[in-house]
Design a protein around this motif. Sequence first.
Motif, short mmCIF file in Angstrom:
data_model
loop_
_atom_site.label_atom_id
_atom_site.label_comp_id
_atom_site.label_asym_id
_atom_site.label_seq_id
_atom_site.Cartn_x
_atom_site.Cartn_y
_atom_site.Cartn_z
N ILE A 1 0.66 -0.93 -0.04
CA ILE A 1 -0.06 -0.07 0.17
C ILE A 1 1.00 1.09 -0.04
CG2 ILE A 1 -1.40 1.27 1.61
CD1 ILE A 1 -2.18 -1.68 2.47
N ILE B 1 -0.36 7.45 2.06
CA ILE B 1 -1.02 8.26 1.77
C ILE B 1 -0.08 10.12 1.62
CG2 ILE B 1 -3.10 10.19 2.38
CD1 ILE B 1 -4.09 7.45 2.06
N ILE C 1 -2.06 7.61 10.22
CA ILE C 1 -2.38 6.96 9.19
C ILE C 1 -1.59 6.26 8.61
CG2 ILE C 1 -3.68 7.89 6.59
CD1 ILE C 1 -5.27 9.58 7.66
N ASN C 2 -0.24 7.08 7.71
CA ASN C 2 1.00 6.37 7.15
C ASN C 2 2.01 5.72 7.87
OD1 ASN C 2 0.57 7.69 4.60
ND2 ASN C 2 2.23 8.70 5.22
N VAL D 1 -0.18 2.36 7.33
CA VAL D 1 0.02 2.08 6.34
C VAL D 1 1.05 0.83 6.62
CG1 VAL D 1 0.85 2.56 3.37
CG2 VAL D 1 -0.85 3.81 4.84
N LEU E 1 -9.13 3.00 8.02
CA LEU E 1 -9.07 1.64 6.99
C LEU E 1 -10.81 2.55 5.88
CD1 LEU E 1 -9.73 -1.97 8.56
CD2 LEU E 1 -7.46 -0.55 7.01
N LEU F 1 -8.46 4.94 3.98
CA LEU F 1 -7.42 4.17 2.89
C LEU F 1 -8.38 3.99 1.40
CD1 LEU F 1 -4.70 2.19 4.92
CD2 LEU F 1 -4.50 4.79 3.71
N ARG F 2 -9.80 3.38 1.74
CA ARG F 2 -10.64 2.68 0.71
C ARG F 2 -11.48 4.21 0.10
NH1 ARG F 2 -13.01 -0.54 4.46
NH2 ARG F 2 -14.67 1.11 5.83
N CYS G 1 -9.05 6.92 -0.57
CA CYS G 1 -7.84 7.04 -1.13
C CYS G 1 -8.04 6.12 -2.63
CB CYS G 1 -6.57 7.53 -0.43
SG CYS G 1 -7.33 9.06 0.81
N ARG H 1 -6.97 2.97 -1.53
CA ARG H 1 -5.20 2.87 -1.75
C ARG H 1 -5.95 0.78 -1.55
NH1 ARG H 1 -3.63 6.43 -3.15
NH2 ARG H 1 -1.58 6.92 -1.42
N LEU H 2 -7.44 0.96 -0.58
CA LEU H 2 -7.89 -1.45 -0.11
C LEU H 2 -9.11 -0.84 -0.31
CD1 LEU H 2 -6.98 -1.02 3.20
CD2 LEU H 2 -5.62 -1.74 1.41
N TYR I 1 -9.17 -7.03 3.37
CA TYR I 1 -9.04 -6.10 2.61
C TYR I 1 -7.54 -6.09 1.32
CZ TYR I 1 -10.88 -4.28 7.02
OH TYR I 1 -11.68 -4.60 8.19
#
Length: 256
Positions: free
Chosen positions: A138, A141, A162-163, A166, A233, A236-237, A239, A241-242, A253
């Motif tokens: 992943i 961000i 957030i990162n 990740v 999560l 991330l969805r 953006c 990413r997942l 995921y």
Amino acid sequence: MEDLPSSDLEDLCFHINTKISTIKKTLQLRSIGQEPSLRSMLCKTGQEMALLHDLLNKTEAEVREQEKLKNLLKELQKSAEREQLEARHLSENIPTHLPKPTQSCPAGPAVKCEEQTKAVEPERAKKATKEPRVIKEITLITAEEFENVPGYMKGRLTYEQINTVVQDLNKALQSKYKILHQPLKSMSAPVRNLYHRFQEEETKDTKGKFFIVEADIKEFTQQKVDKRFHGILDILRHCQRLREVRGSRLVRYVVC
């Protein structure tokens, strides 16, 4: 008219006496300005007050400058932390296929050069067969993406938090797929159990994709799978990413 309590009379007398005292002090101060011996003292006091007022203005201006400097330092710290996260991500995800320098043949007969080339080619072929498979991860961000995330999704979450999640997700991905790429004979009993679980969680929708489940996160990281984690999560969805693949009471995921 009823008699006032003694406490009320005392309060009234105290109030009147205070007013009288204030009036006396005011009259005394007014008369001071008329006395020649005290005029010089009043002038000096006025000068000192002006100097003090100027000093206070300078102090306030210095405080404002320090506040601006503090805000600039905070922005610089945030920028340095973002750069550190990106640098860490780059160092942990160095591509396995890097171009290698071509080997030049030394001066000499053409036959020797051809022999060296033929000798190098089989070695490269052997190394190519042993190269590990690339595990998709992943991507972090970016600051711009974080700014565009809706406020109701971010809440009090920060870009760095957030990162950090990740990176933990990538750690779980690496650990899982390293086991899947191992030969069964080299595995211990606990690792073999994990391997079989991974195989059972595979579906037609995840075939050829890289994914993890909550059990993998708990197995390979120290990350808490709580409300805050699920909020990240969702980001991330958002953006891309997942994405989620549900089935058999399990949420997978999948890395986009």
